[in-house]
Design an enzyme around this catalytic site. Structure first.
Site, PDB file in Angstrom:
ATOM      1  N   SER A 181       0.946  -1.239  -0.112  1.00  0.00           N
ATOM      2  CA  SER A 181       0.006   0.120   0.056  1.00  0.00           C
ATOM      3  C   SER A 181       0.736   1.180  -0.122  1.00  0.00           C
ATOM      4  O   SER A 181       2.023   1.227   0.430  1.00  0.00           O
ATOM      5  CB  SER A 181      -0.873   0.020   1.277  1.00  0.00           C
ATOM      6  N   TYR A 194      -2.384  -0.859  10.349  1.00  0.00           N
ATOM      7  CA  TYR A 194      -2.116  -1.193   9.108  1.00  0.00           C
ATOM      8  C   TYR A 194      -1.302  -0.882   8.371  1.00  0.00           C
ATOM      9  O   TYR A 194      -0.512  -1.941   7.514  1.00  0.00           O
ATOM     10  CB  TYR A 194      -3.545  -0.639   8.398  1.00  0.00           C
TER      11      TYR A 194
END
Length: 289
Positions: A181, A194
């Site tokens: 990401s 995350y």
């Protein structure tokens, strides 16, 4: 409107109260497939196992791989409606598809998923570790032990488990692709756990690539920016969803279909000299790292 994909620059405010979220509840629906794209057998008769392949980015990849001639094993948590829909679309492209529901944070499940794929599709040429979860919190003080462990189990432990289970079946020229990401590089103020897992995925990709060079197995990653998937309305408030992707240089969120060709490339012979790398697909944000 974006003329290529006919998608509005902003999405309406909305939210879902359960993760991983359902495609059927999203407005507008994500775009997964480009009907103008014609397959050229880049992955003919390959078998790909895709975690999180029922919806979102994983669904777009599954459809693109099927278009290029691959059979697909989709691993997903519990979104049965989305998974069945994706299976039908893959079969409509003339390829086989099996569905394997379960929790990749469980190493026994991962072993069973690999075994089921081998038993039904006979091999694995491409392992695509794509599934993930996120739970925004305003402060690290709000991240519970349970949330921290759950996020790491899904996002990084699951990759370890799937790779370990798959390796005995991966032959020379097999490919492993991991979804990281943009948050691995930029960080995110409300996604601390995350973002940490996504940073771990980058290092996991680099280290695994070095480890598997002697076996001639390539390992790469893709780091998406803000992509319109069911995880977004099931993670953020309606107001935040309404602003989603507006801070990119392109001024809009991306569509799952805008990532899948990168994954096709990395799985194909066209990327035969690429390993240990992360490709950024993020709407124009320049990342140095």
């Amino acid at each position: 409107m974006n003329k290529i994909f006919n998608f509005p620059m902003n999405v309406p405010e909305q939210e879902q109260n359960k993760q991983p979220g359902l495609e059927s509840l999203m407005n507008p629906k994500p775009i997964f497939d480009n009907p103008n794209c014609i397959g050229s057998d880049k992955l003919l008769n390959k078998v790909a196992l895709i975690t999180g392949g029922d919806s979102g980015i994983g669904k777009a990849i599954a459809l693109a791989y099927a278009r290029e001639g691959a059979d697909i094993a989709i691993v997903y948590l519990n979104e049965h409606e989305d998974a069945e829909n994706t299976k039908k679309l893959i079969q409509a492209k003339g390829r086989k598809c099996i569905l394997i529901p379960g929790d990749i944070g469980d190493d026994i499940f991962c072993k069973n998923a690999i075994n089921k794929t081998i038993n039904e599709l006979k091999k694995i040429d491409i392992l695509l570790n794509n599934a993930g979860e996120q739970h925004p919190q305003n402060s690290i003080e709000d991240i519970t032990k349970q949330q921290l462990e759950r996020t790491f189990k899904t996002n990084i432990f699951g990759m370890f488990y799937m790779v370990k289970a798959a390796l005995p079946h991966l032959k020379e020229n097999a490919v492993i692709i991991n979804t990281s990401s943009i948050t691995a590089y930029k960080g995110h103020e409300t996604l601390i756990d995350y973002s940490s897992t996504k940073g771990a995925i980058v290092t996991f990709t680099r280290s695994l690539s070095l480890s598997l060079q002697s076996r001639k197995i390539r390992v790469n990653a893709v780091a998406p920016g803000p992509i319109w998937t069911p995880l977004i309305p099931s993670s953020f408030s309606a107001v935040e969803v309404g602003k989603f992707g507006s801070n990119t240089p392109m001024g809009r969120p991306g569509q799952p279909v805008e990532l899948c060709e990168t994954y096709v490339f990395l799985a194909s012979e066209g990327a035969s000299y690429i390993s240990g790398e992360t490709i950024h697909v993020n709407g124009g944000t320049v990342i140095n790292g």
